[in-house]
Design an enzyme around this catalytic site. Structure first.
Site, PDB file in Angstrom:
ATOM      1  N   ALA A  11       0.884  -1.258   0.008  1.00 29.95           N
ATOM      2  CA  ALA A  11       0.021   0.020   0.028  1.00 29.95           C
ATOM      3  C   ALA A  11       1.080   1.086   0.116  1.00 29.95           C
ATOM      4  O   ALA A  11       0.416   2.194  -0.562  1.00 29.95           O
ATOM      5  CB  ALA A  11      -0.951  -0.075   1.160  1.00 29.95           C
ATOM      6  N   ASP A  72      10.918  -3.136  -9.140  1.00 30.15           N
ATOM      7  CA  ASP A  72      11.670  -4.349  -8.160  1.00 30.15           C
ATOM      8  C   ASP A  72      12.928  -3.578  -7.592  1.00 30.15           C
ATOM      9  O   ASP A  72      13.342  -2.652  -8.279  1.00 30.15           O
ATOM     10  CB  ASP A  72      12.166  -5.466  -9.148  1.00 30.15           C
ATOM     11  CG  ASP A  72      12.782  -6.711  -8.122  1.00 30.15           C
ATOM     12  OD1 ASP A  72      11.994  -7.059  -7.195  1.00 30.15           O
ATOM     13  OD2 ASP A  72      13.523  -7.462  -8.670  1.00 30.15           O
ATOM     14  N   ASP A 158      15.988  -0.163   5.960  1.00 27.19           N
ATOM     15  CA  ASP A 158      15.913   1.197   6.112  1.00 27.19           C
ATOM     16  C   ASP A 158      16.806   1.361   7.592  1.00 27.19           C
ATOM     17  O   ASP A 158      17.641   2.448   7.512  1.00 27.19           O
ATOM     18  CB  ASP A 158      14.698   1.620   6.138  1.00 27.19           C
ATOM     19  CG  ASP A 158      13.968   1.997   4.950  1.00 27.19           C
ATOM     20  OD1 ASP A 158      14.751   2.366   4.093  1.00 27.19           O
ATOM     21  OD2 ASP A 158      12.829   2.099   4.851  1.00 27.19           O
TER      22      ASP A 158
END
Ligand code: ITT
EC number: 3.6.1.66
Length: 200
Positions: A11, A72, A158
């Site tokens: 999302a 990707d 991250d």
């Protein structure tokens, strides 16, 4: 209004691309894979980000008869010659286990000094039309790998990538701050002129 598909169940990616398309004043109706529950996921059998993005975009365009975008992406570590690369989501053996993937990578690099910890996120974004027309664009975010995860935002690797020019990790940036400099943000923004050219 032209319906455009983004071949993902993520999302966050849909919101990000929708924002970019709105900013560019491209009036497409963007929907994700969840709008087509009967279409099976395609196997990512490619050996590059571009190949996998094209596979996903073509499969979706062929199945729906609509223009489709797919991306990707992954983390490429210099000292590992670009790995985990296309294997980023399953580096530890289990697809999508972000913690295990990150822990394994940190363990592998434990003895590597700060001067050799360069890495970058890379993204290939592909547009495929039902007639077989295709385009691929790219984006990267260079940085340095930390020794331990820091920050709670984002996903995947991250917490261990500190982007060049910043003193914080990607997981300490807000979504808007990250999108402004991220590999995916850059690739998605590169798609805007391509969409204008091919779809009007
Ligand atoms: P799709 O459903 O769209 O295929 P995915 O979960 O397979 O999404 P990606 O192809 O975007 O995810 O990314 C593959 C892996 O690369 C992901 O699991 C992360 O480990 C890593 N990765 C990619 N982009 C990242 C980002 O912005 N921040 C952190 N990790 C990222």
């Amino acid at each position: 209004m032209t319906r455009l598909i983004l071949a993902t169940r993520n999302a966050g990616k849909i919101t990000e691309l929708r924002t970019i398309l709105a900013d560019a004043d491209l009036g497409y109706d963007l929907v994700g894979t969840d709008a087509y529950p009967d279409i099976p996921d395609v196997k990512e059998t490619g050996v590059t980000f571009a190949e996998n993005a094209l596979l996903k975009a073509h499969a979706m365009a062929a199945a729906t008869g609509l223009p489709a975008i797919a991306d990707d992406s992954g983390l490429a570590v210099d000292v590992l010659h670009g790995a985990p690369g296309i294997f980023s989501a399953r580096w530890s053996g289990t697809h999508g286990d972000d913690h295990a993937n990150l822990d394994l990578l940190l363990a592998q690099l434990a003895d590597i000094g700060p001067e050799h910890r360069a890495a970058h996120f890379a993204c290939a974004a592909a547009l495929a039309l039902p007639d077989g027309t295709e385009r691929v664009v790219f984006g990267t975010m260079p940085g340095t790998l930390r020794y331990a995860p820091v920050g709670r935002n984002g996903f995947g690797y991250d917490p261990i990538l500190q982007p060049d020019g910043y003193e914080v990790t990607c997981a300490e940036l807000s979504p808007a701050e990250k999108n402004a400099i991220s590999h995916r943000g850059k690739a998605f923004r590169e798609l805007v002129p391509v969409l204008r050219e091919l779809l009007g």
